[in-house]
Design a protein around this motif. Structure first.
Motif, mmCIF file in Angstrom:
data_model
loop_
_atom_site.group_PDB
_atom_site.id
_atom_site.type_symbol
_atom_site.label_atom_id
_atom_site.label_comp_id
_atom_site.label_asym_id
_atom_site.label_seq_id
_atom_site.Cartn_x
_atom_site.Cartn_y
_atom_site.Cartn_z
ATOM 1 N N ALA A 141 0.974 -1.612 -0.358
ATOM 2 C CA ALA A 141 -0.324 0.305 -0.129
ATOM 3 C C ALA A 141 0.835 1.494 -0.440
ATOM 4 O O ALA A 141 0.445 2.310 -0.868
ATOM 5 N N GLY A 142 2.303 1.384 0.015
ATOM 6 C CA GLY A 142 2.921 2.168 1.045
ATOM 7 C C GLY A 142 3.489 2.813 -0.992
ATOM 8 O O GLY A 142 3.679 4.095 -0.950
ATOM 9 N N VAL A 143 4.079 1.406 -1.874
ATOM 10 C CA VAL A 143 4.561 2.044 -2.727
ATOM 11 C C VAL A 143 3.293 1.907 -3.933
ATOM 12 O O VAL A 143 3.776 3.935 -4.028
ATOM 13 N N GLY A 144 2.692 1.648 -3.277
ATOM 14 C CA GLY A 144 1.104 2.894 -4.135
ATOM 15 C C GLY A 144 1.135 3.954 -3.519
ATOM 16 O O GLY A 144 0.957 4.995 -4.987
ATOM 17 N N LYS A 145 1.449 4.021 -2.830
ATOM 18 C CA LYS A 145 0.790 5.519 -2.303
ATOM 19 C C LYS A 145 2.266 7.108 -2.582
ATOM 20 O O LYS A 145 1.907 7.715 -3.278
ATOM 21 N N ILE A 146 3.201 6.042 -2.491
ATOM 22 C CA ILE A 146 4.380 6.578 -3.227
ATOM 23 C C ILE A 146 4.525 7.933 -4.765
ATOM 24 O O ILE A 146 4.205 8.122 -4.998
ATOM 25 N N ILE A 147 4.154 6.255 -5.331
ATOM 26 C CA ILE A 147 4.010 6.580 -7.073
ATOM 27 C C ILE A 147 2.407 7.174 -7.432
ATOM 28 O O ILE A 147 2.979 7.690 -8.060
ATOM 29 N N SER A 148 1.857 7.478 -6.868
ATOM 30 C CA SER A 148 0.559 7.984 -6.858
ATOM 31 C C SER A 148 0.176 9.464 -6.416
ATOM 32 O O SER A 148 -0.157 10.641 -6.858
ATOM 33 N N ARG A 149 1.609 9.656 -5.855
ATOM 34 C CA ARG A 149 2.084 11.289 -5.604
ATOM 35 C C ARG A 149 2.559 11.616 -6.752
ATOM 36 O O ARG A 149 2.999 12.850 -6.709
ATOM 37 N N PRO A 240 17.066 4.961 -10.692
ATOM 38 C CA PRO A 240 16.654 5.250 -9.428
ATOM 39 C C PRO A 240 15.850 5.251 -10.007
ATOM 40 O O PRO A 240 14.838 5.421 -9.875
ATOM 41 N N PRO A 241 14.873 4.685 -8.188
ATOM 42 C CA PRO A 241 14.024 3.804 -8.661
ATOM 43 C C PRO A 241 12.357 5.443 -8.311
ATOM 44 O O PRO A 241 11.281 5.474 -9.245
ATOM 45 N N ASP A 242 13.039 5.894 -7.998
ATOM 46 C CA ASP A 242 12.250 7.637 -8.283
ATOM 47 C C ASP A 242 12.169 7.757 -9.819
ATOM 48 O O ASP A 242 11.175 8.914 -10.125
ATOM 49 N N GLU A 243 13.203 7.874 -10.596
ATOM 50 C CA GLU A 243 13.640 8.175 -11.540
ATOM 51 C C GLU A 243 12.256 6.988 -12.905
ATOM 52 O O GLU A 243 11.996 7.941 -13.901
ATOM 53 N N VAL A 244 12.031 5.897 -12.512
ATOM 54 C CA VAL A 244 11.651 5.524 -12.746
ATOM 55 C C VAL A 244 10.064 5.713 -12.738
ATOM 56 O O VAL A 244 9.465 6.036 -14.056
ATOM 57 N N ILE A 245 9.380 5.811 -11.537
ATOM 58 C CA ILE A 245 8.006 6.399 -11.470
ATOM 59 C C ILE A 245 8.279 7.888 -12.334
ATOM 60 O O ILE A 245 7.037 8.136 -13.135
ATOM 61 N N LEU A 246 9.221 8.936 -12.687
ATOM 62 C CA LEU A 246 9.244 9.860 -13.462
ATOM 63 C C LEU A 246 8.613 9.193 -14.634
ATOM 64 O O LEU A 246 8.057 10.483 -15.749
ATOM 65 N N ALA A 247 9.154 8.515 -15.588
ATOM 66 C CA ALA A 247 9.628 8.131 -16.303
ATOM 67 C C ALA A 247 8.290 8.203 -17.099
ATOM 68 O O ALA A 247 7.798 7.932 -18.072
ATOM 69 N N MET A 248 7.249 6.881 -15.436
ATOM 70 C CA MET A 248 6.051 6.608 -16.343
ATOM 71 C C MET A 248 5.219 7.491 -16.527
ATOM 72 O O MET A 248 4.258 7.359 -17.670
ATOM 73 N N ALA A 249 5.547 8.503 -16.032
ATOM 74 C CA ALA A 249 4.493 9.548 -15.810
ATOM 75 C C ALA A 249 4.589 10.388 -16.836
ATOM 76 O O ALA A 249 3.566 10.922 -17.307
ATOM 77 N N SER A 250 5.876 10.278 -17.415
ATOM 78 C CA SER A 250 6.136 11.406 -18.665
ATOM 79 C C SER A 250 5.301 10.468 -19.806
ATOM 80 O O SER A 250 4.844 11.284 -20.479
ATOM 81 N N ILE A 251 5.455 9.181 -19.516
ATOM 82 C CA ILE A 251 5.410 8.151 -20.718
ATOM 83 C C ILE A 251 3.845 8.402 -21.375
ATOM 84 O O ILE A 251 3.362 8.367 -22.082
ATOM 85 N N GLY A 252 3.407 8.221 -19.736
ATOM 86 C CA GLY A 252 1.903 9.013 -19.534
ATOM 87 C C GLY A 252 1.249 9.626 -20.456
ATOM 88 O O GLY A 252 0.100 9.844 -21.196
ATOM 89 N N ARG A 253 1.806 10.779 -20.008
ATOM 90 C CA ARG A 253 1.184 12.224 -20.463
ATOM 91 C C ARG A 253 1.691 12.290 -22.249
ATOM 92 O O ARG A 253 0.984 12.421 -23.141
ATOM 93 N N LEU A 254 2.800 11.196 -22.792
ATOM 94 C CA LEU A 254 2.258 11.245 -24.548
ATOM 95 C C LEU A 254 1.738 10.414 -24.928
ATOM 96 O O LEU A 254 1.609 10.019 -26.235
ATOM 97 N N LEU A 255 1.283 9.400 -24.166
ATOM 98 C CA LEU A 255 0.136 8.382 -24.704
ATOM 99 C C LEU A 255 -0.846 8.788 -25.329
ATOM 100 O O LEU A 255 -1.547 9.314 -25.147
ATOM 101 N N PRO A 256 -1.613 8.449 -26.755
ATOM 102 C CA PRO A 256 -2.339 9.178 -27.628
ATOM 103 C C PRO A 256 -4.292 8.429 -26.370
ATOM 104 O O PRO A 256 -3.745 7.439 -25.700
#
Length: 291
Positions: A141-149, A240-256
């Motif tokens: 649950a904590g990991v999910g919370k971190i990602i959701s931020r 680094p783990p936090d940068e992986v989350i940032l990469a996911m967010a960036s890719i999410g914004r690019l998806l049509p």
């Protein structure tokens, strides 16, 4: 200050203890109240697995409902009981969701099977007690919370990487702690799981959380266990783990938009996908899928 995965990786002791302390501070609940809530969620997860493995009733749209039981009852030609168990457990939960049964969103309904499939599947394989799973579930649950931020955990916002990727990261961290891994291993297990879902689209046929969602949970529950195994062996994410989350967010914004839970792209836009959607929605079953 809220924990990040990078910060978590630098701590000692159990990763779940740090996230539990943060939850107690932020929520105002006492420790036992949080643990009691996790025990209740764990019980619901197990109940949904049990029901899902026993039922072959069709889902709301009629595209799934029998897959978990079929796999569970089938011979195991690979002689790999853990692999089969983890997949079947995860699919059982998601087929219960598709039948409108009671499940725990972890973190969403569409990705609800990954955490229980991996965590409870591994525990049952090893003969562990449910009480052993409570603190790893706190960690999940904590990991999910971190990602959701950083990014909304929804296919409509970031594609399926935001849902199944997050659930795989949560499950990987939880399994890692269950098997004795410390905070660094748990954080990197989450990162390894997440980085290998980057770019995954959300393309549910007809907009129903059935195809490919049910089987996808089975696949990514195994994916989470693989990430845990790698992290426990000492493998670390180069990024680094936090940068992986940032990469996911960036890719999410690019998806049509078509690939973010609209049912207008990917598998949903295939001829068969359109035909199945029309049938589920009560439209003309004989309509030309190419039309």
């Amino acid at each position: 200050m809220s924990l990040t995965l990078n910060a978590l990786a630098e701590l000692t002791g159990r990763a779940s203890e740090h996230l539990l302390a943060e939850e107690v501070e932020e929520s105002g609940l006492d420790r036992e109240a949080v643990l009691s809530a996790m025990r209740e969620r764990l019980a619901v997860m197990r109940e949904s697995i049990t029901r899902g493995l026993q039922s072959d009733a069709p889902s709301v749209a009629g595209m799934v409902g029998w897959n978990a039981k079929t796999l569970w009852d089938a011979p195991d030609p690979l002689n790999a009981p853990l692999l089969k168990r983890v997949q079947a457990y995860a699919m059982a939960v998601n087929e219960e969701n598709a039948r409108m049964g009671r499940i725990v969103a972890a973190p969403t309904a569409g990705s609800a099977g990954t955490v229980p499939g991996a965590l409870i599947g591994v525990a049952d394989h090893l003969g562990l007690e449910d009480e052993d799973l409570v603190m790893p579930l706190v960690l999940a649950a904590g990991v999910g919370k971190i990602i959701s931020r950083t990014i909304y955990i929804a296919g409509a916002s970031g594609g399926c990487q935001a849902e199944i990727g997050s659930s795989a990261a949560m499950a990987a961290a939880a399994v890692t702690e269950l098997l004795g891994g410390g905070p660094e291993a748990c954080a990197h297990a989450a990162a390894l799981a997440l980085q290998n879902t980057l770019g995954l689209v959300c393309d549910p046929v007809g907009g129903f959380v059935e195809v490919p969602c049910v089987m996808r949970n089975g696949f990514y529950a195994v994916h989470a266990v693989s990430a845990a195994q790698q992290a426990l062996a000492g493998i670390r994410s180069v990024i680094p783990p936090d940068e992986v989350i940032l990469a996911m967010a960036s890719i999410g914004r690019l998806l049509p938009l078509e690939l973010k839970e609209t049912g207008e792209g990917g598998l949903a836009d295939t001829p068969t996908g359109r035909k199945l959607a029309a049938r589920a929605l009560g439209e003309d079953e004989e309509a030309d899928p190419e039309g």
